[in-house]
Design a protein around this motif. Structure first.
Motif, PDB file in Angstrom:
ATOM      1  N   GLU A 403       0.844  -1.381   0.099  1.00  0.00           N
ATOM      2  CA  GLU A 403       0.160   0.177  -0.038  1.00  0.00           C
ATOM      3  C   GLU A 403       0.965   1.202  -0.109  1.00  0.00           C
ATOM      4  O   GLU A 403       0.503   2.172  -0.884  1.00  0.00           O
ATOM      5  N   ALA A 404       1.799   1.294   0.732  1.00  0.00           N
ATOM      6  CA  ALA A 404       2.891   2.406   0.880  1.00  0.00           C
ATOM      7  C   ALA A 404       3.667   2.555  -0.478  1.00  0.00           C
ATOM      8  O   ALA A 404       3.807   3.985  -0.902  1.00  0.00           O
ATOM      9  N   LEU A 405       4.097   1.478  -1.153  1.00  0.00           N
ATOM     10  CA  LEU A 405       4.788   1.606  -2.356  1.00  0.00           C
ATOM     11  C   LEU A 405       3.700   2.094  -3.413  1.00  0.00           C
ATOM     12  O   LEU A 405       4.248   3.158  -4.031  1.00  0.00           O
ATOM     13  N   GLN A 406       2.605   1.819  -3.260  1.00  0.00           N
ATOM     14  CA  GLN A 406       1.440   2.516  -4.357  1.00  0.00           C
ATOM     15  C   GLN A 406       1.335   3.805  -4.024  1.00  0.00           C
ATOM     16  O   GLN A 406       1.161   4.440  -4.875  1.00  0.00           O
ATOM     17  N   LYS A 407       1.332   3.996  -2.821  1.00  0.00           N
ATOM     18  CA  LYS A 407       0.812   5.620  -2.507  1.00  0.00           C
ATOM     19  C   LYS A 407       2.107   6.397  -2.959  1.00  0.00           C
ATOM     20  O   LYS A 407       1.991   7.710  -3.543  1.00  0.00           O
ATOM     21  N   HIS A 408       3.193   6.016  -2.521  1.00  0.00           N
ATOM     22  CA  HIS A 408       4.280   6.836  -2.872  1.00  0.00           C
ATOM     23  C   HIS A 408       5.503   6.626  -3.753  1.00  0.00           C
ATOM     24  O   HIS A 408       6.166   7.403  -4.283  1.00  0.00           O
ATOM     25  N   LEU A 409       5.421   5.297  -4.510  1.00  0.00           N
ATOM     26  CA  LEU A 409       6.507   5.102  -5.657  1.00  0.00           C
ATOM     27  C   LEU A 409       5.659   4.735  -6.756  1.00  0.00           C
ATOM     28  O   LEU A 409       6.227   4.232  -7.836  1.00  0.00           O
ATOM     29  N   GLY A 410       4.447   4.797  -6.812  1.00  0.00           N
ATOM     30  CA  GLY A 410       3.454   4.434  -7.829  1.00  0.00           C
ATOM     31  C   GLY A 410       3.979   4.969  -9.003  1.00  0.00           C
ATOM     32  O   GLY A 410       3.838   4.223 -10.270  1.00  0.00           O
ATOM     33  N   ASN A 411       4.213   6.167  -9.202  1.00  0.00           N
ATOM     34  CA  ASN A 411       4.508   7.028 -10.388  1.00  0.00           C
ATOM     35  C   ASN A 411       6.104   6.570 -10.793  1.00  0.00           C
ATOM     36  O   ASN A 411       6.302   7.186 -11.838  1.00  0.00           O
ATOM     37  N   TYR A 412       6.917   5.851  -9.951  1.00  0.00           N
ATOM     38  CA  TYR A 412       8.137   6.022 -10.163  1.00  0.00           C
ATOM     39  C   TYR A 412       8.663   4.387 -10.576  1.00  0.00           C
ATOM     40  O   TYR A 412       9.769   4.224 -10.827  1.00  0.00           O
TER      41      TYR A 412
END
Length: 487
Positions: A403-412
Motif C-alpha cells: 500500500e505504501a509503495l503504491q501511494k509513494h512510488l506508484g509513479n516511479y
C-alpha cells in the motif's frame, strides 16, 4: 579499553575523563595512537573516514583534519589518493630499519574472496538500530517467540545429560524430527540421509568444497542472492546466471547453456531471494526432467518455503526426485530465529557422508544445545503454531508495504505482489539512478539493497524487505524514498 562499531576501541570512563581534559583534537590524537600501539590498527590499516571520526567524537571535520595532520607530521599516518588515511608506522617501528608485517597484504593473499564493498557496507549498516531496515532478511524481533523459547530451553535443560560432540551428521533426535517434518512436504528420507548444518549458507560452502571440481559451472537464477556471496567463486566455480520469468528460472535457457557435465543447478523455487518469485508446479517438474536427462544435479534452497502468506506453495522438487538428483536445503534461520544456527541438507546417503566428514573438519558439529532445542521445536508442534503467527504478521506487513509503495512510488516504479517470503522486488523507472537512491537513502536513515549486488550486470531494481522493520517504519521509509526521488 574500548569496543564499539567497526571494531574500533572506545575508551573506558576513566580514560574518557583523562582524555577529555585535553583539547578535542588531542583527544583524537591520543585515541588513534592507542589504536596503533595496541595493534588494533597495525601498519597498512585504513582509518575510518573523517566523517565517521567526527561523528564518533562529536566534533566537526576540521578538528579531525587537525589531528590527522599532526599524526602525519609524526610519521604515523599518510593520506593516499583513493585509499584514505593509512597507518604507515607505529611508535616502535619508527626506530627500526626493518619494515613491519603488513597485514593488509596478508589479508589480500587469502584464497576466499572478500564480499563486494557494497555488501560489506550493508552488513555493517544492518546492525545500526537507528536506520530504517528495508533491507534486512531477518524476522523482526517482535516476532521472536520469547516465552516459548524460554520454555523449550528450560525443558531441554531439565532433560540435559553430560554431552560432548554430536554424531558427524548431527543430533539423532533432531535428524529424526527433520525427517518427519520433511515427510509432511512429500520428501521421504531417513535420518541417515540428513546432515545438520549451521544454516543453509554453510551447506553451500560444504557443497562447493566437497562435491564440485574447480572450473565447474553453477547455473542459478539471474538475479540471485548467491551472486552477493563469494562461496562458489572462492572455490573456483563459475556462476552462470539464467534469466527468469514470472515462474522462476527458465529451463530451456539452462538447456541451451549446458555444455558440460561438470556443472550443477542452484535454484530457489519458493519466494526467491531477491525477487520473491514463486515457481509453479509444472515448472518444477520441467526442471527435474531436464536435470535427469542432462545429468545435472540440483541444489534446491527452500529456506523460505514455510513462510507462505496466501496459500501453501507446490511440493518441493525434491519430493518428486526418485533418482537422488536433488540436494534439498532447509533452515530455521528465516522462519524461527537465525541465532539457533540450525539448517539441514537432505540427499543421497553417500553425499551426506561426504559433507558430514567435511563439516567435522570445519567445526566438529553444530551446537549441541541448539540442536536439542530445534528438535523440541519441530517434534512438539510448537514450530507449526509459531508459523501460523508469523504468517499472520508477515501478511499484515506485506500488505502495508504494498500500500505504501503504491501511494509513494506508484509513479516511479513497478513490482509484483509476493505470495510469501520476505521480499518485494522493486523496479525503478530508467531515469532514476539506483546507486544515487541507495546512497542518499542511507544518508537519510533508510537502508535498501540495490539490485546490482545480486547480478553481474546493472539492474534498475532494489530489494525491499517487509519482514524486519515495524509497519510504521516501513511506511515512513518508503515515504522518504519518494521525497529523495522528487528532490
Amino acid at each position: 579499553m574500548y569496543p564499539t562499531n567497526r571494531g574500533i576501541l572506545k575508551p573506558t570512563n576513566y580514560e574518557w575523563s583523562r582524555f577529555m581534559k585535553a583539547p578535542k583534537y588531542k583527544v583524537i590524537i591520543n585515541y588513534v595512537k592507542e589504536q596503533i600501539t595496541h595493534g588494533i590498527w597495525p601498519v597498512g590499516s585504513r582509518l575510518p573516514s573523517q566523517r565517521d571520526l567526527a561523528k564518533q567524537f562529536g566534533v566537526n571535520r576540521s578538528t579531525v583534519v587537525t589531528a590527522l595532520e599532526e599524526l602525519a607530521a609524526d610519521g604515523l599516518l599518510e593520506g593516499k589518493l583513493g585509499m584514505g588515511t593509512i597507518v604507515i608506522n607505529n611508535t616502535w617501528t619508527l626506530m627500526r630499519s626493518a619494515p613491519p608485517v603488513n597485514w593488509n597484504v596478508q589479508v589480500g593473499r587469502g584464497t576466499h574472496q572478500a564480499s563486494l564493498s557494497t555488501v560489506q557496507t550493508i552488513n555493517l549498516a544492518e546492525s545500526d538500530k537507528s536506520l530504517i531496515q528495508l533491507s534486512k532478511g531477518e524476522l523482526s524481533q517482535d516476532l521472536f517467540p520469547l516465552e516459548e523459547m524460554r520454555s523449550v530451553l528450560i525443558k531441554v535443560g531439565h532433560e540435559l545429560e553430560p554431552f560432548g560432540y554430536e554424531d558427524p551428521k548431527g543430533n539423532r533426535q533432531l535428524r529424526e524430527a527433520i525427517a518427519q517434518y520433511l515427510a509432511q512436504k512429500g520428501i521421504m528420507v531417513d535420518a541417515s540421509s540428513i546432515l545438520v548444518v549451521s544454516g543453509a549458507l554453510q551447506a553451500l560452502h560444504l557443497i562447493s568444497i566437497g562435491l564440485l571440481e574447480r572450473e565447474s559451472t553453477v547455473f542459478l537464477e539471474n538475479p540471485s542472492y548467491v551472486q552477493s556471496l563469494s562461496t562458489f567463486q572462492s572455490a573456483g566455480m563459475k556462476l552462470h546466471g539464467i534469466s527468469m520469468d514470472t515462474e522462476g528460472i527458465i529451463p530451456e535457457m539452462i538447456k541451451e547453456a549446458h555444455q558440460s557435465k561438470n556443472s550443477v543447478l542452484y535454484c530457489h523455487p519458493n519466494f526467491h531471494n531477491p525477487t520473491g518469485t514463486l515457481m509453479g508446479e509444472t515448472r518444477r517438474h520441467e526442471l527435474l526432467r531436464l536435470a535427469e536427462t542432462a545429468q545435472l544435479p540440483i541444489i534446491e534452497d527452500d529456506v523460505y518455503g514455510d513462510l507462505w502468506l496466501d496459500s501453501p506453495p507446490p511440493s518441493p522438487i525434491k519430493s518428486h526426485d526418485r533418482h537422488g538428483n536433488v540436494l534439498y536445503l532447509g533452515s530455521l534461520s528465516k522462519s524461527l530465529n537465525p541465532g539457533l544456527r540450525i539448517g539441514w541438507v537432505a540427499g543421497p546417503e553417500a553425499v551426506i557422508d561426504r559433507l558430514a566428514d567435511l563439516k567435522m573438519q570445519t567445526d566438529y558439529g553444530s551446537s549441541s544445545l541448539s540442536q536439542r532445542a530445534a528438535a523440541e521445536w519441530l517434534s512438539s508442534g510448537l514450530y507449526e503454531k509459531h508459523l501460523t503467527n508469523v504468517r499472520e504478521h508477515l501478511k499484515v506487513r506485506r500488505n502495508a508495504a504494498l500500500e505504501a509503495l503504491q501511494k509513494h512510488l506508484g509513479n516511479y516504479a513497478e513490482w509484483e505482489k509476493p505470495e510469501g517470503g520476505f521480499f518485494i522486488w522493486v523496479k525503478m523507472n530508467s531515469d532514476i539512478s539506483l546507486s544515487d537512491l541507495y546512497r542518499k537513502a542511507l544518508a537519510h536513515g533508510v537502508l535498501i539493497n540495490p539490485g546490482r549486488i545480486y547480478a553481474t550486470q546493472k539492474m534498475q531494481n532494489f530489494r525491499l524487505s517487509f519482514a524486519n522493520a515495524p509497519v510504521e517504519d516501513l511506511i515512513k521509509g518508503i515515504a522518504i524514498l519518494e521525497s529523495l526521488i522528487e528532490d
